[in-house]
Design a protein around this motif. Structure first.
Motif, PDB file in Angstrom:
ATOM      1  N   ASP A 177     -84.519  12.507 -22.949  1.00  0.00           N
ATOM      2  CA  ASP A 177     -83.864  13.290 -21.899  1.00  0.00           C
ATOM      3  C   ASP A 177     -84.765  13.449 -20.683  1.00  0.00           C
ATOM      4  N   ALA A 178     -86.050  13.603 -20.912  1.00  0.00           N
ATOM      5  CA  ALA A 178     -86.979  13.766 -19.797  1.00  0.00           C
ATOM      6  C   ALA A 178     -87.092  12.486 -18.982  1.00  0.00           C
ATOM      7  N   LYS A 179     -87.057  11.341 -19.648  1.00  0.00           N
ATOM      8  CA  LYS A 179     -87.087  10.061 -18.930  1.00  0.00           C
ATOM      9  C   LYS A 179     -85.857   9.893 -18.053  1.00  0.00           C
ATOM     10  N   VAL A 180     -84.690  10.250 -18.615  1.00  0.00           N
ATOM     11  CA  VAL A 180     -83.449  10.136 -17.836  1.00  0.00           C
ATOM     12  C   VAL A 180     -83.506  11.035 -16.615  1.00  0.00           C
ATOM     13  N   GLU A 181     -83.942  12.261 -16.791  1.00  0.00           N
ATOM     14  CA  GLU A 181     -84.025  13.200 -15.686  1.00  0.00           C
ATOM     15  C   GLU A 181     -84.986  12.699 -14.613  1.00  0.00           C
ATOM     16  N   GLU A 190     -91.418  14.791 -13.875  1.00  0.00           N
ATOM     17  CA  GLU A 190     -92.621  14.129 -14.389  1.00  0.00           C
ATOM     18  C   GLU A 190     -93.395  15.073 -15.328  1.00  0.00           C
ATOM     19  N   SER A 191     -93.504  16.369 -14.941  1.00  0.00           N
ATOM     20  CA  SER A 191     -94.201  17.339 -15.787  1.00  0.00           C
ATOM     21  C   SER A 191     -93.468  17.539 -17.113  1.00  0.00           C
ATOM     22  N   ALA A 192     -92.160  17.640 -17.062  1.00  0.00           N
ATOM     23  CA  ALA A 192     -91.372  17.814 -18.286  1.00  0.00           C
ATOM     24  C   ALA A 192     -91.525  16.619 -19.214  1.00  0.00           C
ATOM     25  N   LEU A 193     -91.562  15.420 -18.648  1.00  0.00           N
ATOM     26  CA  LEU A 193     -91.729  14.219 -19.470  1.00  0.00           C
ATOM     27  C   LEU A 193     -93.110  14.211 -20.123  1.00  0.00           C
ATOM     28  N   TYR A 194     -94.121  14.610 -19.361  1.00  0.00           N
ATOM     29  CA  TYR A 194     -95.471  14.648 -19.913  1.00  0.00           C
ATOM     30  C   TYR A 194     -95.561  15.642 -21.073  1.00  0.00           C
ATOM     31  N   GLN A 195     -94.978  16.821 -20.882  1.00  0.00           N
ATOM     32  CA  GLN A 195     -95.019  17.833 -21.937  1.00  0.00           C
ATOM     33  C   GLN A 195     -94.248  17.389 -23.173  1.00  0.00           C
ATOM     34  N   ARG A 222     -88.279  13.542 -30.082  1.00  0.00           N
ATOM     35  CA  ARG A 222     -87.952  12.223 -29.517  1.00  0.00           C
ATOM     36  C   ARG A 222     -86.792  12.339 -28.525  1.00  0.00           C
ATOM     37  N   ALA A 223     -85.784  13.135 -28.889  1.00  0.00           N
ATOM     38  CA  ALA A 223     -84.655  13.323 -27.984  1.00  0.00           C
ATOM     39  C   ALA A 223     -85.113  13.978 -26.689  1.00  0.00           C
ATOM     40  N   ALA A 224     -86.064  14.913 -26.771  1.00  0.00           N
ATOM     41  CA  ALA A 224     -86.576  15.567 -25.570  1.00  0.00           C
ATOM     42  C   ALA A 224     -87.288  14.578 -24.663  1.00  0.00           C
TER      43      ALA A 224
END
Length: 388
Positions: free
Chosen positions: A76-80, A167-172, A71-73
């Motif tokens: 963090d991905a949304k913020v990035e 966007e890719s990091a958030l998807y993963q 969940r934290a990941a």
């Protein structure tokens, strides 16, 4: 005899036998240095344990700590992603765009300046050097404009790449969170089980390689050859020791083509060995090879086994003569073979001493041995036959 090899490569640590040594089944004939092989076994044991732990974790499903981290990941991905998008927007309105506009204005001015100077040059009112100076100034302004455009494009591309990566990091991260929240997956468990199987197979091979580092005698025998010494590097499959089983010796004799049809497996044989001139050994035909050996006249190999085993003094390569008994009869009339020249029809012509003179007589012959020939008809016991 048999050539013995090792199934693994390595450096020889010891070879405790020499040619001529007698060994018993199971005796150590050679041993490799086992340090690397022992390390491989230890690493294989560790890999099995790790694979088993992964399998246990896959069956239990995710822990609360793993869910919290997932969940934290996602957060963090949304913020990035938000930061990357803001940076991209800022790039479109950056000072580089102002620099491009400024360089464009500069370039346009130099284009107009050069066109005016060119017209004067063509009218003959301007020198060549002044014309070239105006043209070079325009070209330099164009170069500064292109450099500004390229810097702006690179900045925009970097900003766009950052957005794509975010966007890719958030998807993963989102996919992993959903995977963990769904509980243990059959596919994940099956993959973990396969890893355990691979680790177990690898450990089995490592242990087999360690065991194969020791060469042992497969039977009681005598060492004929030793082809390496301690410290030598040995390749898997290379002949290291040649071992002979004295109890498994065979005699190899040859017969002419006329006698080959008469030979059968199991027929009794009497053997005469030069190494034992006073001994008569008995055996039987073990195998017949219906292929002639090279030579002036066709001869065919026949292998003889001994009934009571071979005397210890005999060794491979010794010479031997053999008498193969193709048939045997007792209490029959015989003549020395030198007196009987049998024909193909089974008859022979002999000379008989009768009433003080020689009489030519035709006899019918039976079995023919190396020394004597059986007489079936034409002679009686006690009659005298005259030799040449």
């Amino acid at each position: 005899q048999v050539d013995l090899t090792l199934d693994v490569s390595g450096r020889l640590a010891e070879v405790p036998v020499r040619p001529g040594d007698s060994v018993q089944e199971g005796d150590v004939l050679a041993r490799l240095e086992t340090g690397p092989l022992e390390q491989a076994v230890a690493q294989a044991d560790l890999n099995v344990r790790l694979a088993q732990l992964d399998l246990a974790a896959a069956r239990e499903g995710p822990s609360e700590a793993e869910l919290a981290a997932a969940r934290a990941a996602v957060r963090d991905a949304k913020v990035e992603l938000e930061v990357a998008r803001h940076a991209y927007s800022a790039t479109l309105n950056s000072a580089l765009d102002s620099a491009v506009r400024s360089r464009k204005i500069e370039f346009d001015w130099y284009v107009g300046y050069y066109q005016g100077r060119k017209a004067e040059y063509e009218a003959g009112h301007l020198s060549q050097s002044d014309h070239d100076h105006a043209m070079n100034a325009m070209i330099s302004a164009e170069g500064r404009l292109n450099e500004a455009i390229e810097r702006a494009r690179m900045e925009e591309l970097q900003a766009q790449n950052r957005v794509d990566q975010a966007e890719s990091a958030l998807y993963q991260a989102w996919q992993r969170l959903q995977l963990l929240q769904s509980g243990p997956l059959t596919k994940t468990i099956m993959q973990a089980e396969l890893e355990v199987d691979r680790a177990l197979l690898a450990r089995e091979k490592a242990r087999a390689d360690l065991e194969a580092a020791v060469l042992r005698a497969p039977f009681d025998g005598v060492v004929l050859e030793v082809n390496a010494a301690p410290g030598d590097r040995i390749s898997a499959g290379a002949t290291l020791i040649t071992l002979m089983d004295p109890t498994a010796l065979e005699a190899r004799v040859t017969v002419i083509e006329e006698d080959l049809p008469l030979i059968e497996a199991g027929q009794p044989v009497e053997l005469f060995v030069d190494a034992l001139p006073d001994a008569s050994l008995r055996g039987q035909v073990a195998r017949i090879i219906p292929q002639s050996v090279p030579g002036e006249s066709p001869r065919y190999p026949v292998y003889i086994s001994l009934d009571d085993g071979w005397p210890a003094v005999l060794a491979p390569g010794m010479t031997v003569d053999a008498s193969i008994v193709i048939a045997e009869r007792q209490d029959v009339l015989t003549l020395p073979r030198a007196l009987v020249r049998a024909r193909s029809d089974g008859t022979a012509q002999v000379k008989v001493w009768v009433a003080g003179q020689v009489e030519e007589r035709t006899v019918r012959v039976g079995l023919r041995g190396d020394l004597r020939v059986e007489i079936l008809e034409g002679l009686r016991e006690g009659e005298q036959v005259v030799g040449e």
